[in-house]
Design a protein around this motif. Structure first.
Motif, PDB file in Angstrom:
ATOM      1  N   TYR A  63      -2.043   5.555 -27.427  1.00 49.27           N
ATOM      2  CA  TYR A  63      -2.754   6.001 -28.633  1.00 49.27           C
ATOM      3  C   TYR A  63      -2.582   7.480 -28.965  1.00 49.27           C
ATOM      4  N   ASP A 110      -5.147  12.913 -28.457  1.00 48.79           N
ATOM      5  CA  ASP A 110      -6.354  13.228 -29.230  1.00 48.79           C
ATOM      6  C   ASP A 110      -7.156  11.987 -29.567  1.00 48.79           C
ATOM      7  N   ALA A 111      -6.464  10.898 -29.837  1.00 53.38           N
ATOM      8  CA  ALA A 111      -7.186   9.662 -30.148  1.00 53.38           C
ATOM      9  C   ALA A 111      -7.996   9.245 -28.916  1.00 53.38           C
ATOM     10  N   TYR A 167     -10.910  11.645 -28.572  1.00 57.44           N
ATOM     11  CA  TYR A 167     -11.885  11.375 -29.629  1.00 57.44           C
ATOM     12  C   TYR A 167     -12.699  10.123 -29.295  1.00 57.44           C
ATOM     13  N   CYS A 168     -12.013   9.068 -28.911  1.00 55.81           N
ATOM     14  CA  CYS A 168     -12.726   7.807 -28.669  1.00 55.81           C
ATOM     15  C   CYS A 168     -13.731   7.952 -27.527  1.00 55.81           C
ATOM     16  N   ILE A 206      -9.913   4.119 -33.939  1.00 56.86           N
ATOM     17  CA  ILE A 206      -8.740   4.916 -34.337  1.00 56.86           C
ATOM     18  C   ILE A 206      -8.378   4.580 -35.784  1.00 56.86           C
ATOM     19  N   LEU A 209      -9.833   7.720 -37.679  1.00 59.11           N
ATOM     20  CA  LEU A 209      -8.720   8.673 -37.668  1.00 59.11           C
ATOM     21  C   LEU A 209      -7.685   8.343 -38.740  1.00 59.11           C
ATOM     22  N   MET A 239     -10.259  17.521 -30.677  1.00 58.53           N
ATOM     23  CA  MET A 239      -8.874  17.102 -30.883  1.00 58.53           C
ATOM     24  C   MET A 239      -8.006  18.320 -31.192  1.00 58.53           C
ATOM     25  N   SER A 256      -4.451  17.819 -32.892  1.00 58.18           N
ATOM     26  CA  SER A 256      -4.491  17.358 -34.280  1.00 58.18           C
ATOM     27  C   SER A 256      -4.976  18.456 -35.206  1.00 58.18           C
ATOM     28  N   PHE A 268      -2.190  10.275 -37.548  1.00 60.54           N
ATOM     29  CA  PHE A 268      -2.763   9.156 -36.777  1.00 60.54           C
ATOM     30  C   PHE A 268      -2.234   7.826 -37.320  1.00 60.54           C
TER      31      PHE A 268
END
Ligand code: MSP
Length: 641
Positions: A316, A319-320, A323-324, A346, A350, A464, A467, A509
Motif C-alpha cells: 500500500y 504513508d497509507a 495513515y491507516c 485508502i 486517500l 504522512m 505524501s 494514492f
C-alpha cells in the motif's frame, strides 16, 4: 513552559523481529514528534532496544551466540524497519551501551542512598517471556502467566528489593493532581485502583543468570531487567553524561512516554516510584495504546496471521500504512487490522478525498490559468465558511493532539478536505470558466482551493510525511521543506503569491483493487515443501525389529510403583518386558489377551532387578500414555514394516 518536547517509545525486546505492535508505537511517536516540530517545539524523539534479561540470554544460547552477539544481530533490524517506515528518531538507545550502564548505576546509587533498597529473598513465580514476577493471586491455569499465558518458573533466590510501597501515597497524589498523567482516562482509573490495592516492594536484582547490569553494592547480582530498561528514558537525554541536555528535555521539557496497554503498570507505577526515590521529575504524560488483532484474531506465528509492516508497505505504500494505523482506531482502543478496512480507508480517504482534491485543483488550474496562481478578489459567503472551518480545524487538531488522539485529529483534517471537495461542487469552476465576466470569481475560487491544499499538506505531514512533500512538490515548491514552526506560517489565509507556477498533477494514492478472496485451502492438500527434522533413511528404520505380540501375564513389581512386568508371546517364544506405565493402568490384568507392538531387538537390560527383553510401543497424548493395541485379526509374530 519552554517549547521542548521529549517523546519515547518502549525499547523493544530483541527476541524477535519488529512487528506491527512495535511499528504502531513507533509510528505514533514519529507522528507526534513531527507534529510538535510543526508547532515550533524543539523535539527529542527516542526509541531503541531492550537487550538484557533472562529471555535474551536464553534465546542467544539457543542460537549458539553470546547475548552481545545476538543483540548486535537484532538491533539493526529495528533501525532498518524504522527507516523503511520513515521514522525520524533523534536517538536510538541500546541498553548494552556504556552510557546506559552508567545511568543505571547512577540511579541505583541514588535510590540506595535514599535508603530505598534492602536485601531479602525472593521466592515466587516468574514469567521469563514478560520478565515479570507474578504474585500467586495473579497466576492463571495452575502455573501460567496472566499476560502472555506462558508457563511460569519458580524463582528462589537472594534479592535486593526496592521499597516501592513507600511511594504509594505520593504516587496517588501525583496522579490526582495531574489528570493527564495517564492517558487515556479509562486506563488512569485502572492504574489508580491497582495502586489502591496496595503496592508491594519490588525485587530489583537477580543472581541466577548473568546477562544484565551488575549492581555495585550487591556483588553477584545483576539489575532486574525492567529497572534497567525503564532507566533508558533518562540515559538518552544525558542523565549521566550531558547535564545541559537533561535539563532541557527532562527538567524543562514536556515528557511523553508512548507504550502498549500491556506494559502500562511498569510505566505508570514502577517508573514514577523509581523517579520519586531518585529525586527526579516525573514524566508529563504516559499514554497507553490498545492492542491490534489481525482479521479478528490474536496475532500468532502459528496461525500465520502476523501483520508484517514491510509487506504492508510493499502493498500500500508507507504513508497509507501509517495513515491507516493512526486513523483506523483511536489511540487507546484495541483495533483489528483487516485487509478490507485498510483498502476501504485508502480508497475513500486517500484516493478519493485527498487525491481528488489535489487532481481536480491542479487539473483546473492548468486548464483555466495555465497553472499559474492568480489573486482573485471576488469573494462570496461560501468563502467565509471555508475559512471558518479551517480555523476550527486548526483548533481541533491542536486539541486532539494534546490529548494524543491521532484518529480524531485526522478526522478533523478530513472534514476540511471533504469540505473543499464540496466547495468545488458548489462553486462549479467549470461553469464560471464559460463566462468571461466571472474570471475574477473563478480566480478566487481556484486560489482558495490551492491555498487549502498548501495547508492540508502541512496538516497531514506528521502522519504522512512523504505524501505531504509530494503534494508540496506538485504545488510547485520543489525544494521547499516543511520547516519547524510552519503551522504559525499557515494560520492566516492568503499565503500564496500570485504568479507562482504550480507543478503537474500525478496521482499520489492509487486506488487499490480488492483482491479476490484466496481460494479456500483444500484441508487434505499435502505440504510439498515439508521439512523433516532429524531425517532417517529406510535402512535406519529397518534395523528396528517390531512385531505383534500377545500379553499373556501382567504383574506389578514390588517397590517400583511405576513399573509393570509383562510376559508376552512373540512369534517364536515367550519374553519378559518391563514397562513404566503402571500409573496409566490401575487394573493391569485387563491387558491380558491384548495384542500390542514390541521392539524385540533391543539389548536386554535389568530394570529394578527384573529382566526386560524388549519394549512395548505406546502413544502419548496430553501426558497420558497408552499401549498401541492391534486388531485381534492380526497374527502374533507379524512384523511391522
Ligand atoms: N522491552 C519491553 C519494554 C521496555 S520499555 C522500558 C517490552 N518490549 S516488547 O518488544 O515486548 O513490546 C513493545 C511494545 O509492543 C509494547 O508497547 C506492546 O504493547 C507492543 N505490542 C506488541 N504486540 C502488540 C500488538 N499486537 N498490538 C499493539 N501493540 C502491541 O515490552
Amino acid at each position: 513552559m519552554e517549547k521542548n518536547f521529549y517523546v519515547t517509545t518502549p525499547i523493544y525486546y530483541v527476541n524477535g523481529d519488529p512487528h506491527v505492535g512495535s511499528a504502531y508505537t513507533t509510528i505514533a511517536a514519529d507522528a507526534i514528534a513531527r507534529y510538535k516540530k510543526t508547532m515550533g517545539y524543539d523535539v527529542f524523539f527516542l526509541t531503541g532496544t531492550d537487550e538484557h534479561g533472562q529471555k535474551v540470554e536464553e534465546t542467544a544460547k539457543l542460537k549458539g551466540l553470546t547475548p552481545q552477539a545476538w543483540t548486535d544481530v537484532m538491533a539493526p533490524k529495528f533501525m532498518e524497519m524504522w527507516k523503511a517506515l520513515n521514522v525520524n528518531y533523534t536517538d536510538f538507545i541500546r541498553t548494552t551501551q556504556t552510557r546506559h550502564k552508567d545511568a543505571v548505576k547512577k540511579i541505583l546509587k541514588k535510590v540506595y542512598d535514599e535508603g530505598d533498597i534492602y536485601k531479602g529473598a525472593y521466592e515466587g513465580k516468574y514469567c521469563v517471556s514478560c520478565e515479570t514476577f507474578v504474585p500467586e493471586n495473579q497466576v492463571v491455569n495452575e502455573n501460567h502467566c496472566p499476560d502472555c499465558g506462558k508457563e511460569l518458573r519458580i524463582v528462589q533466590e537472594e534479592s535486593y528489593f526496592f521499597r516501592m510501597s513507600k511511594y504509594q501515597d505520593a504516587l496517588l497524589a501525583h496522579i490526582d493532581a495531574h489528570p493527564d498523567f495517564i492517558l487515556p482516562h479509562s486506563r488512569r482509573n485502572e492504574v489508580i485502583s491497582f495502586i489502591k490495592q496496595g503496592l508491594q516492594d519490588l525485587s530489583i536484582s537477580r543472581n541466577t543468570f548473568e546477562w544484565g547490569i551488575p549492581i555495585e553494592f550487591a556483588p553477584g547480582h545483576i539489575t532486574y531487567v525492567w529497572f534497567d530498561a525503564l532507566t533508558n528514558y533518562l540515559t538518552a537525554v544525558g542523565y549521566e553524561n550531558n547535564p545541559e541536555l537533561f535539563d532541557k528535555f527532562w527538567n524543562h521539557g514536556e515528557v511523553m512516554h508512548l507504550l502498549g496497554k500491556d506494559i502500562l503498570r511498569f510505566h505508570a507505577i514502577i517508573w514514577p516510584c523509581m523517579l520519586l526515590s531518585a529525586g527526579e521529575k516525573l514524566p508529563d504524560k504516559i499514554v497507553a495504546h490498545g492492542w491490534w488483532t489481525s482479521e479478528g484474531e490474536k496475532m500468532s506465528k502459528s496461525k500465520g496471521n502476523v501483520v508484517a509492516p514491510l509487506d504492508e508497505v510493499a502493498k500500500y505504500g508507507v504513508d497509507a500504512f501509517r495513515y491507516c494505523l493512526l486513523r483506523e482506531v483511536n489511540f487507546g482502543n484495541d483495533g483489528d487490522y483487516s485487509t478490507n478496512s485498510i483498502v476501504t480507508r485508502i480508497n475513500s480517504d486517500l484516493a478519493n478525498d485527498l487525491g481528488n482534491l489535489l487532481n481536480r485543483t491542479l487539473g483546473m488550474y492548468k486548464k483555466y490559468f495555465d497553472g499559474k496562481v492568480v489573486e482573485g478578489n471576488k469573494f462570496e459567503a461560501i468563502d467565509e465558511t471555508v475559512k471558518e472551518l479551517y480555523k476550527e480545524t486548526l483548533k481541533l487538531v491542536e486539541h486532539h493532539m494534546e490529548k494524543v488522539e491521532y484518529s480524531r485529529a485526522l478526522e478533523a483534517i478530513w472534514k476540511f478536505i471533504s469540505r473543499m471537495n464540496k466547495y468545488i461542487d458548489e462553486t462549479a469552476p467549470w461553469i464560471l470558466a464559460k463566462d468571461e465576466a466571472q474570471k475574477e470569481r473563478l480566480g478566487t475560487v481556484m486560489n482558495f482551493l490551492v491555498e487549502s491544499l498548501y495547508k492540508v499538506a502541512l496538516l497531514v505531514y506528521p502522519y504522512m510525511p512523504e505524501s505531504a512533500q509530494k503534494i508540496w512538490n506538485q504545488l510547485g515548491y520543489d525544494n521547499l521543506d516543511i520547516r519547524e514552526g510552519k503551522i504559525e506560517d499557515i494560520k492566516e489565509w492568503n499565503t500564496l503569491k500570485a504568479g507562482h507556477i504550480l507543478g503537474n498533477a500525478e496521482p499520489i494514492f492509487p486506488r487499490i483493487e480488492i483482491e479476490k478472496k484466496e481460494e479456500k485451502k483444500d484441508p487434505l492438500a499435502i505440504n510439498e515443501e515439508l521439512v523433516v527434522e532429524n531425517p532417517i533413511g529406510i535402512e535406519d528404520f529397518s534395523k528396528v525389529a517390531i512385531e505383534v505380540v500377545e500379553i499373556v501375564e501382567v504383574a506389578k513389581i514390588e517397590g517400583a510403583d511405576k513399573l509393570l512386568k509383562f510376559k508376552v508371546k512373540t512369534g517364536t517364544e515367550v519374553r519378559q518386558i518391563v514397562s513404566g506405565i503402571a500409573k496409566y493402568y490401575p487394573n493391569p490384568e485387563e491387558l491380558v489377551g491384548k495384542k500390542v507392538m514390541a521392539v524385540l531387538n533391543l539389548t536386554p537390560v535389568k530394570l529394578r532387578g527384573e529382566l526386560s527383553q524388549g519394549m512395548l510401543l505406546s502413544t502419548e497424548e496430553k501426558k497420558r500414555i497408552k499401549l498401541v493395541e492391534i486388531d485381534n485379526s492380526v497374527k502374533v509374530g507379524s512384523k511391522i514394516k
